[in-house]
Design a protein around this motif. Structure first.
Motif, mmCIF file in Angstrom:
data_model
loop_
_atom_site.group_PDB
_atom_site.id
_atom_site.type_symbol
_atom_site.label_atom_id
_atom_site.label_comp_id
_atom_site.label_asym_id
_atom_site.label_seq_id
_atom_site.Cartn_x
_atom_site.Cartn_y
_atom_site.Cartn_z
ATOM 1 N N PHE A 100 14.381 68.715 -25.725
ATOM 2 C CA PHE A 100 13.820 70.017 -25.367
ATOM 3 C C PHE A 100 13.007 70.641 -26.492
ATOM 4 N N ASP A 101 13.302 70.269 -27.739
ATOM 5 C CA ASP A 101 12.587 70.830 -28.882
ATOM 6 C C ASP A 101 11.461 69.931 -29.373
ATOM 7 N N THR A 102 11.244 68.810 -28.677
ATOM 8 C CA THR A 102 10.252 67.836 -29.149
ATOM 9 C C THR A 102 9.191 67.495 -28.110
ATOM 10 N N ARG A 103 9.295 68.073 -26.917
ATOM 11 C CA ARG A 103 8.376 67.705 -25.824
ATOM 12 C C ARG A 103 6.913 67.984 -26.125
ATOM 13 N N ASP A 104 6.623 69.069 -26.833
ATOM 14 C CA ASP A 104 5.227 69.420 -27.127
ATOM 15 C C ASP A 104 4.687 68.711 -28.371
ATOM 16 N N GLY A 105 5.544 67.976 -29.060
ATOM 17 C CA GLY A 105 5.107 67.262 -30.260
ATOM 18 C C GLY A 105 4.389 65.972 -29.905
ATOM 19 N N THR A 106 3.830 65.345 -30.915
ATOM 20 C CA THR A 106 3.109 64.090 -30.730
ATOM 21 C C THR A 106 3.543 63.094 -31.798
ATOM 22 N N VAL A 107 3.791 61.865 -31.354
ATOM 23 C CA VAL A 107 4.164 60.779 -32.264
ATOM 24 C C VAL A 107 2.991 59.807 -32.316
ATOM 25 N N MET A 108 2.510 59.526 -33.539
ATOM 26 C CA MET A 108 1.349 58.656 -33.713
ATOM 27 C C MET A 108 1.674 57.529 -34.695
ATOM 28 N N PRO A 109 2.003 56.343 -34.184
ATOM 29 C CA PRO A 109 2.240 55.202 -35.071
ATOM 30 C C PRO A 109 0.933 54.462 -35.372
ATOM 31 N N ALA A 110 0.863 53.913 -36.562
ATOM 32 C CA ALA A 110 -0.292 53.085 -36.923
ATOM 33 C C ALA A 110 0.182 51.941 -37.801
ATOM 34 N N CYS A 111 -0.421 50.793 -37.608
ATOM 35 C CA CYS A 111 -0.096 49.617 -38.407
ATOM 36 C C CYS A 111 -1.284 49.323 -39.311
ATOM 37 N N VAL A 112 -1.039 49.372 -40.616
ATOM 38 C CA VAL A 112 -2.088 49.137 -41.601
ATOM 39 C C VAL A 112 -1.507 48.198 -42.660
ATOM 40 N N PRO A 113 -1.927 46.939 -42.676
ATOM 41 C CA PRO A 113 -1.387 46.000 -43.666
ATOM 42 C C PRO A 113 -1.470 46.564 -45.081
ATOM 43 N N GLY A 114 -0.307 46.588 -45.737
ATOM 44 C CA GLY A 114 -0.245 47.092 -47.101
ATOM 45 C C GLY A 114 -0.273 48.606 -47.213
ATOM 46 N N LEU A 115 -0.425 49.301 -46.107
ATOM 47 C CA LEU A 115 -0.528 50.762 -46.095
ATOM 48 C C LEU A 115 -1.512 51.280 -47.155
ATOM 49 N N VAL A 116 -2.665 50.641 -47.213
ATOM 50 C CA VAL A 116 -3.726 51.056 -48.131
ATOM 51 C C VAL A 116 -4.163 52.468 -47.726
ATOM 52 N N PRO A 117 -4.049 53.459 -48.652
ATOM 53 C CA PRO A 117 -4.315 54.857 -48.280
ATOM 54 C C PRO A 117 -5.645 55.101 -47.569
ATOM 55 N N SER A 118 -6.735 54.516 -48.045
ATOM 56 C CA SER A 118 -8.038 54.761 -47.407
ATOM 57 C C SER A 118 -8.062 54.188 -45.986
ATOM 58 N N LEU A 119 -7.412 53.046 -45.786
ATOM 59 C CA LEU A 119 -7.354 52.462 -44.445
ATOM 60 C C LEU A 119 -6.433 53.253 -43.523
ATOM 61 N N VAL A 120 -5.347 53.793 -44.075
ATOM 62 C CA VAL A 120 -4.457 54.636 -43.280
ATOM 63 C C VAL A 120 -5.233 55.862 -42.789
ATOM 64 N N LEU A 121 -5.951 56.498 -43.706
ATOM 65 C CA LEU A 121 -6.747 57.671 -43.335
ATOM 66 C C LEU A 121 -7.764 57.324 -42.258
ATOM 67 N N THR A 122 -8.467 56.222 -42.424
ATOM 68 C CA THR A 122 -9.454 55.785 -41.433
ATOM 69 C C THR A 122 -8.780 55.488 -40.106
ATOM 70 N N ASN A 123 -7.602 54.875 -40.155
ATOM 71 C CA ASN A 123 -6.882 54.522 -38.942
ATOM 72 C C ASN A 123 -6.562 55.758 -38.107
ATOM 73 N N PHE A 124 -6.318 56.881 -38.759
ATOM 74 C CA PHE A 124 -6.007 58.108 -38.028
ATOM 75 C C PHE A 124 -7.254 58.912 -37.680
ATOM 76 N N THR A 125 -8.240 58.941 -38.559
ATOM 77 C CA THR A 125 -9.407 59.793 -38.318
ATOM 78 C C THR A 125 -10.497 59.116 -37.500
ATOM 79 N N GLN A 126 -10.474 57.789 -37.400
ATOM 80 C CA GLN A 126 -11.490 57.057 -36.651
ATOM 81 C C GLN A 126 -10.865 56.339 -35.462
ATOM 82 N N SER A 127 -9.914 56.991 -34.799
ATOM 83 C CA SER A 127 -9.197 56.353 -33.699
ATOM 84 C C SER A 127 -8.917 57.370 -32.597
ATOM 85 N N ILE A 128 -8.108 56.947 -31.647
ATOM 86 C CA ILE A 128 -7.711 57.850 -30.563
ATOM 87 C C ILE A 128 -6.948 59.057 -31.091
#
Length: 151
Positions: free
Chosen positions: A57-85
């Motif tokens: 009931f306290d989480t219905r309006d929230g959003t969960v966004m998983p992303a897979c980025v080999p090595g979790l390279v910061p610039s690629l993580v940022l791109t994965n979120f900002t240049q995607s759905i």
């Protein structure tokens, strides 16, 4: 763009969900590349919420966004979120809080709102409030019935 406030409960849920993803391989259909509506469903989602002291009931309006980025390279993580759905979600002003968790190549961002259905407030406080209200109602009913019987 508004600044998001760190939400400890969203952090917890993000970590728990990242833990679920950690052994799933990165493909061109996982994480931010997933077609909406085809995201993995976790049968233990209620348990994940419980671990983080949350309720559905306290989480219905929230959003969960998983992303897979080999090595979790910061610039690629940022791109994965900002240049995607996820890019439209990230600029939506209804979101006020954030939690982030990561495991292996997976990073999970959980966005919260300031609404009762999206604030990720711990259920223990909501539960205590409910118990106290129910207790007050029963106490009042007990006094009322007691007074009627004395008449």
């Amino acid at each position: 763009m508004e600044t998001l406030t760190k939400n400890e409960n969203a952090d917890c849920l993000a970590h728990e969900i990242a833990e679920q993803f950690k052994n799933q391989p990165c493909t061109n259909t996982t994480g931010a590349n997933t077609v909406p509506g085809t995201e993995p469903q976790f049968s233990n989602y209620p348990e994940l919420l419980t671990k983080c002291h949350l309720s559905i009931f306290d989480t219905r309006d929230g959003t969960v966004m998983p992303a897979c980025v080999p090595g979790l390279v910061p610039s690629l993580v940022l791109t994965n979120f900002t240049q995607s759905i996820y890019s439209d979600v990230l600029i939506d002003t209804k979101y006020t809080g954030v939690g982030i968790g990561s495991e292996k190549n997976w990073i999970v961002v959980v966005l919260t709102t300031n609404t009762p259905a999206g604030n990720f407030a711990p259920y223990s406080s909501n539960g205590a409030d409910l118990i106290s209200r129910v207790g007050l109602i029963y106490s009042s009913m007990f006094l009322l019935v007691g007074n009627i019987l004395l008449l």
